[in-house]
Design a protein around this motif. Sequence first.
Motif, PDB file in Angstrom:
ATOM      1  N   MET A 129     -12.325  15.209   7.644  1.00  0.00           N
ATOM      2  CA  MET A 129     -11.050  15.720   8.242  1.00  0.00           C
ATOM      3  C   MET A 129     -10.298  16.331   6.863  1.00  0.00           C
ATOM      4  SD  MET A 129      -9.797  12.491  10.566  1.00  0.00           S
ATOM      5  CE  MET A 129      -8.180  13.154  11.005  1.00  0.00           C
ATOM      6  N   ALA A 130     -10.462  17.573   6.742  1.00  0.00           N
ATOM      7  CA  ALA A 130     -10.198  18.528   5.559  1.00  0.00           C
ATOM      8  C   ALA A 130      -8.399  18.243   5.349  1.00  0.00           C
ATOM      9  CB  ALA A 130     -10.809  19.835   5.689  1.00  0.00           C
ATOM     10  N   ALA A 131      -7.892  18.201   6.610  1.00  0.00           N
ATOM     11  CA  ALA A 131      -6.431  18.409   6.430  1.00  0.00           C
ATOM     12  C   ALA A 131      -5.599  16.980   5.963  1.00  0.00           C
ATOM     13  CB  ALA A 131      -5.755  18.684   7.609  1.00  0.00           C
ATOM     14  N   THR A 132      -6.321  15.899   5.827  1.00  0.00           N
ATOM     15  CA  THR A 132      -5.842  14.677   5.576  1.00  0.00           C
ATOM     16  C   THR A 132      -5.722  14.238   4.290  1.00  0.00           C
ATOM     17  OG1 THR A 132      -8.024  13.592   5.848  1.00  0.00           O
ATOM     18  CG2 THR A 132      -6.597  13.966   7.932  1.00  0.00           C
ATOM     19  N   HIS A 133      -4.772  13.484   4.044  1.00  0.00           N
ATOM     20  CA  HIS A 133      -4.624  12.750   2.586  1.00  0.00           C
ATOM     21  C   HIS A 133      -4.827  11.273   2.798  1.00  0.00           C
ATOM     22  CE1 HIS A 133      -2.259  12.335  -1.377  1.00  0.00           C
ATOM     23  NE2 HIS A 133      -3.345  11.598  -1.578  1.00  0.00           N
ATOM     24  N   PRO A 134      -5.916  10.787   3.049  1.00  0.00           N
ATOM     25  CA  PRO A 134      -6.167   9.317   3.465  1.00  0.00           C
ATOM     26  C   PRO A 134      -5.762   8.371   2.543  1.00  0.00           C
ATOM     27  CG  PRO A 134      -8.480  10.264   2.753  1.00  0.00           C
ATOM     28  CD  PRO A 134      -7.269  11.485   2.647  1.00  0.00           C
ATOM     29  N   VAL A 135      -5.355   7.196   3.133  1.00  0.00           N
ATOM     30  CA  VAL A 135      -5.012   5.889   2.439  1.00  0.00           C
ATOM     31  C   VAL A 135      -5.634   5.032   2.935  1.00  0.00           C
ATOM     32  CG1 VAL A 135      -3.350   4.009   1.893  1.00  0.00           C
ATOM     33  CG2 VAL A 135      -2.624   6.599   1.617  1.00  0.00           C
ATOM     34  N   TYR A 136      -6.347   4.158   2.117  1.00  0.00           N
ATOM     35  CA  TYR A 136      -7.620   3.197   2.602  1.00  0.00           C
ATOM     36  C   TYR A 136      -7.171   1.863   2.817  1.00  0.00           C
ATOM     37  CZ  TYR A 136     -10.649   7.090   1.986  1.00  0.00           C
ATOM     38  OH  TYR A 136     -11.294   8.526   2.093  1.00  0.00           O
ATOM     39  N   ILE A 137      -7.418   1.124   3.885  1.00  0.00           N
ATOM     40  CA  ILE A 137      -7.147  -0.503   4.192  1.00  0.00           C
ATOM     41  C   ILE A 137      -8.239  -1.020   3.394  1.00  0.00           C
ATOM     42  CG2 ILE A 137      -6.526  -2.250   5.734  1.00  0.00           C
ATOM     43  CD1 ILE A 137      -5.728  -0.103   7.627  1.00  0.00           C
ATOM     44  N   LEU A 138      -7.852  -1.708   2.217  1.00  0.00           N
ATOM     45  CA  LEU A 138      -8.832  -2.302   1.528  1.00  0.00           C
ATOM     46  C   LEU A 138      -8.944  -3.765   1.850  1.00  0.00           C
ATOM     47  CD1 LEU A 138      -8.314  -0.580  -1.894  1.00  0.00           C
ATOM     48  CD2 LEU A 138      -9.706  -0.050  -0.159  1.00  0.00           C
ATOM     49  N   GLY A 139      -8.045  -4.234   2.274  1.00  0.00           N
ATOM     50  CA  GLY A 139      -7.915  -5.921   2.521  1.00  0.00           C
ATOM     51  C   GLY A 139      -6.880  -6.017   3.459  1.00  0.00           C
ATOM     52  N   ALA A 140      -6.997  -7.074   4.154  1.00  0.00           N
ATOM     53  CA  ALA A 140      -5.923  -7.623   5.011  1.00  0.00           C
ATOM     54  C   ALA A 140      -5.850  -9.146   5.598  1.00  0.00           C
ATOM     55  CB  ALA A 140      -5.936  -6.871   6.552  1.00  0.00           C
ATOM     56  N   GLY A 141      -4.764  -9.771   5.502  1.00  0.00           N
ATOM     57  CA  GLY A 141      -4.866 -11.178   5.820  1.00  0.00           C
ATOM     58  C   GLY A 141      -3.671 -11.589   6.461  1.00  0.00           C
ATOM     59  N   MET A 142      -3.698 -12.890   7.170  1.00  0.00           N
ATOM     60  CA  MET A 142      -2.678 -13.353   7.922  1.00  0.00           C
ATOM     61  C   MET A 142      -2.524 -14.685   7.600  1.00  0.00           C
ATOM     62  SD  MET A 142      -1.599 -10.275   9.690  1.00  0.00           S
ATOM     63  CE  MET A 142      -0.522 -10.951  10.815  1.00  0.00           C
ATOM     64  N   GLY A 143      -1.219 -15.348   7.718  1.00  0.00           N
ATOM     65  CA  GLY A 143      -1.065 -16.494   7.617  1.00  0.00           C
ATOM     66  C   GLY A 143       0.321 -16.901   8.434  1.00  0.00           C
ATOM     67  N   HIS A 144       0.371 -18.217   8.534  1.00  0.00           N
ATOM     68  CA  HIS A 144       1.488 -18.781   9.532  1.00  0.00           C
ATOM     69  C   HIS A 144       2.114 -19.964   8.985  1.00  0.00           C
ATOM     70  CE1 HIS A 144       3.735 -19.123  13.212  1.00  0.00           C
ATOM     71  NE2 HIS A 144       3.126 -18.381  13.478  1.00  0.00           N
ATOM     72  N   ASN A 145       3.383 -19.972   8.929  1.00  0.00           N
ATOM     73  CA  ASN A 145       4.178 -21.167   8.344  1.00  0.00           C
ATOM     74  C   ASN A 145       4.230 -22.410   9.275  1.00  0.00           C
ATOM     75  OD1 ASN A 145       5.163 -21.706   5.739  1.00  0.00           O
ATOM     76  ND2 ASN A 145       7.301 -21.393   6.598  1.00  0.00           N
ATOM     77  N   ILE A 146       3.662 -22.249  10.361  1.00  0.00           N
ATOM     78  CA  ILE A 146       3.858 -23.323  11.288  1.00  0.00           C
ATOM     79  C   ILE A 146       2.883 -24.419  10.556  1.00  0.00           C
ATOM     80  CG2 ILE A 146       1.761 -22.813  12.539  1.00  0.00           C
ATOM     81  CD1 ILE A 146       4.661 -24.711  13.924  1.00  0.00           C
ATOM     82  N   ALA A 147       1.934 -24.101   9.743  1.00  0.00           N
ATOM     83  CA  ALA A 147       1.417 -25.220   9.120  1.00  0.00           C
ATOM     84  C   ALA A 147       2.168 -25.900   8.050  1.00  0.00           C
ATOM     85  CB  ALA A 147       0.064 -24.641   8.272  1.00  0.00           C
TER      86      ALA A 147
END
Length: 384
Positions: free
Chosen positions: A223-241
């Motif tokens: 996609m020549a028209a784009t200026h991509p940003v990459y998702i290098l890492g993702a994580g979820m946590g929950h304070n119910i713990a």
Amino acid sequence: MKSGRIAIVGMGVTKQGRGLGVTEVELRRQALELALLDAGLERDAIDGYIHASHEREDLRYLGLSPNFSWPVQTGGATASATFVMAAGAILSGQAEMVACAYAMAPSSGGMPGFSAPMSLGSLGYGYPAQVGMIGAASAHALHARWHMDHYGTTSEHMGAVAVQLRNHALNRPDAMTYGKPITLEDHQSSPMVVDPFHMLDCCRDTDGGAVFIVTSAERAKTMAATHPVYILGAGMGHNIAKWHERDVYAHHDNIAPAAARAFAQAGVSLADIDTAQFYDPFTISIIMQLEHYGFCKPGQGGPFVADGGIALDGAIPANTGGGQISGFYAAGFTPIIEAMKQLRGEAGATQVKDARLALASGHGLNGGVQNTWTHGTLILGAEA
């Protein structure tokens, strides 16, 4: 998620403000138009749609015909969740080009995903509502009081957060408080909302929409028209713990598992992060996240900010668009919008020099009782 396999190739952000007089679905349509233009795509390229709401979307109004349309809602962590879901859909072959959409118009017709504007259902935060504990400020005030009692954090420390965020925002035309500086004295004299929060410790809802277009890194390269940003890492946590461990107030969120997963996927360390964009409903939120991510020692978040730690020339430039407290409130999408601008070199007067890696956090929607918040961590990069 293998690092760098997913890219954000389009971003559309509408005007953000109060009393825009525009419905939520129209704000999403406007943001979609801007995102498609940014990515150089036509509507028929969108084959997946994720909508930050409890409610169904009117795809006819948006002119879309995707393979799926998923509503998702986990409060201010919804933004993080939509990107995790988009990545899963792409990597599992369910879609090639996914739009992650958000809009809210509280001053023009109500809160998204609830049956009535500002209903008790959206503000009750679990069974304590039965004894009068109503609203986000009262819930987060418990975190603040815990921190003050255990570490000696002061109202002035929280005021330093408010002043620093305003110092960022006053130089940003896209911020609600553009050109409007405040002092620590202004913070201290602003009305008390819920002890220990003054008015200037709190964010406020604004109208606005945002759409992000997500695809594979391989597709982004074509996609020549784009200026991509990459998702290098993702994580979820929950304070119910932490509720089960009876330690809920010491933790703004259960950040540790979210951060560990995101950083492991990205293959980077905290020292590599150029800018942090935190979900900031209240000033204590930044103080506690700085500590729990490890940017400073426990109990030192207030002094860290007061000493310039989140300024542009500080140890970790943070919430450089003013955040939600002084910029605008697009729920958990506010941090991602600013992270995108920083990594694309579009942050104007508050651009972090040579920003290549950004952390963006999300926070919200309890697990049935107040203060058991979901947390999301994204590591975004200018390069795969």
